[in-house]
Motif scaffolding. Structure first.
Motif, short mmCIF file in Angstrom:
data_model
loop_
_atom_site.label_atom_id
_atom_site.label_comp_id
_atom_site.label_asym_id
_atom_site.label_seq_id
_atom_site.Cartn_x
_atom_site.Cartn_y
_atom_site.Cartn_z
N CYS A 90 -1.87 12.11 -1.59
CA CYS A 90 -1.06 12.59 -2.90
C CYS A 90 -1.16 14.10 -2.79
N GLY A 129 2.90 -1.95 -3.75
CA GLY A 129 3.10 -1.25 -4.93
C GLY A 129 2.62 -1.88 -5.95
N HIS A 130 3.05 -2.22 -7.10
CA HIS A 130 2.76 -2.69 -8.17
C HIS A 130 3.30 -4.23 -8.20
N SER A 143 7.25 -1.69 -2.40
CA SER A 143 7.47 -0.74 -3.12
C SER A 143 6.20 -0.02 -2.99
N SER A 145 3.63 3.69 -4.06
CA SER A 145 3.49 4.58 -5.26
C SER A 145 2.58 5.91 -4.77
N ASN A 146 2.51 6.14 -3.43
CA ASN A 146 1.75 7.47 -2.81
C ASN A 146 2.09 7.40 -1.33
N GLY A 293 -1.29 4.82 -11.84
CA GLY A 293 -0.86 4.01 -10.76
C GLY A 293 -1.71 2.52 -10.38
#
Length: 333
Positions: A90, A129-130, A143, A145-146, A293
């Motif tokens: 990130c 992702g989640h 998906s 997220s980073n 996150g």
């Protein structure tokens, strides 16, 4: 088979090299030592009695990668090489895209030119992702997220496009959950530089007195004890899976994607308590705020790996803690 192991002196790559050597494969290890050291080669020799052929090459060095494939012949490649810290990605997204995606592109082009068709790729559960539900299956929506997870997903998509292009590439994509533990000899394990990014090395360093206490991010998750739940897998089980995937590629006409996990969720506090019980060492901790996150629980549905590879985990959470602590003791002795 003659196998090129990229990232071969890293944490998972070095353990996999031992399993591959035990099964009679002829190996060439490649690494740039960005997250390892030459000492790993000596430890591999101590454990196996074998001197491994090694090339110090960065996959971003295009000419060096092509030269390697021109001077050596390979039947398959196992690709571990890549930066892997979510938080760091990130802060330094360009470095992650350059290293992980750019290096992979050079490797794939060199493989294609040399007509090497078999590839086992080290991916990650971060591509989910989640997740909407657990356990997570391979057909769950993807998906990220980073930037770290994005780099893994982009490489997976690259492999899929190349595989259907008529190139003949057969990729085995292995999505890891949370690798922990070490070789039972205590001579080989995860050796993070600086502050550990992963939970088990941090626990070990707190138990050894290297760090004061562990921060547990969130104590109010809707889980068994309020701490986050993850799927921890012993690195030796993970290493076996790569060797099994290589065998499966030679049997199958096409590539495949599978999850690698135990299929059981373990909370952070359960891991801490198990570690304390197995090692007899206290692990002071404090509950802190949730990290942005994070999710409450993530664990794998690994039934497809059993079907496709004939693989399943053999080592439990106690073995993960015991072997990780043995390795840590050797580092601080």
């Amino acid at each position: 088979m003659r196998v090129l192991v990229c990232g071969g002196t890293g944490y998972i790559g070095s353990h996999t090299a031992l399993v591959l050597a035990e099964r009679g494969h002829d190996l060439v290890l490649l690494d740039n030592y960005s997250n390892s050291s030459p000492a790993v080669l000596e430890r591999l020799y101590q454990i196996s009695g074998q001197h491994f052929d090694f090339c110090q090459v960065d996959l971003r060095e295009r000419e060096a990668v092509f030269a390697l494939f021109k001077t050596k012949t390979f039947d398959a490649v196992i690709h571990f090489a890549g930066l892997k810290a979510v938080g760091e990605s990130c802060e330094q997204p360009l470095d992650y895209f350059d290293n992980n995606i750019g290096g992979s592109l050079n490797l794939l082009q060199a493989m294609q030119k040399a007509a090497v068709k078999h590839l086992v790729f080290s991916s990650s559960a971060t591509v989910y992702g989640h997740p909407e539900k657990v356990p997570v299956k391979e057909d769950a929506p993807l998906s990220v997220s980073n930037p770290y997870g994005r780099s893994k997903l982009v490489i997976e998509q690259m492999l899929g496009d190349i595989a259907v292009s008529g190139s003949g590439l057969k990729p085995a994509i292995l999505r890891y959950f949370n690798p922990v533990g070490a070789h039972p000899s205590g001579l080989l394990g995860e050796a993070p530089s600086g502050i550990p990014n992963n939970l088990m090395p941090y626990i070990c360093q707190v138990a050894a007195g290297v760090r004061e206490k562990l921060s547990v991010f969130g104590g109010d998750w809707p889980t068994v004890d309020g701490s986050g739940v993850r799927d921890f897998i012993h690195v030796m089980d993970l290493a076996r899976a790569h060797a099994d995937a290589l065998d499966a590629l030679t049997r199958n006409k096409t590539g495949f994607t599978v999850n690698l996990g135990t299929g059981t969720g373990i909370s952070v506090l359960q891991l801490v308590q198990t570690f304390e019980r197995v090692t007899g060492r206290p692990v002071p901790y404090q509950i802190t705020a949730r990290r942005a996150g994070d999710v409450a629980e993530v664990y794998a549905d690994s039934r497809l790996a059993k079907q496709r590879l004939g693989w399943q985990t053999e080592l439990d959470i106690e073995a993960m803690c015991r072997d990780a602590w043995r390795w840590q003791q050797n580092q601080t002795a």
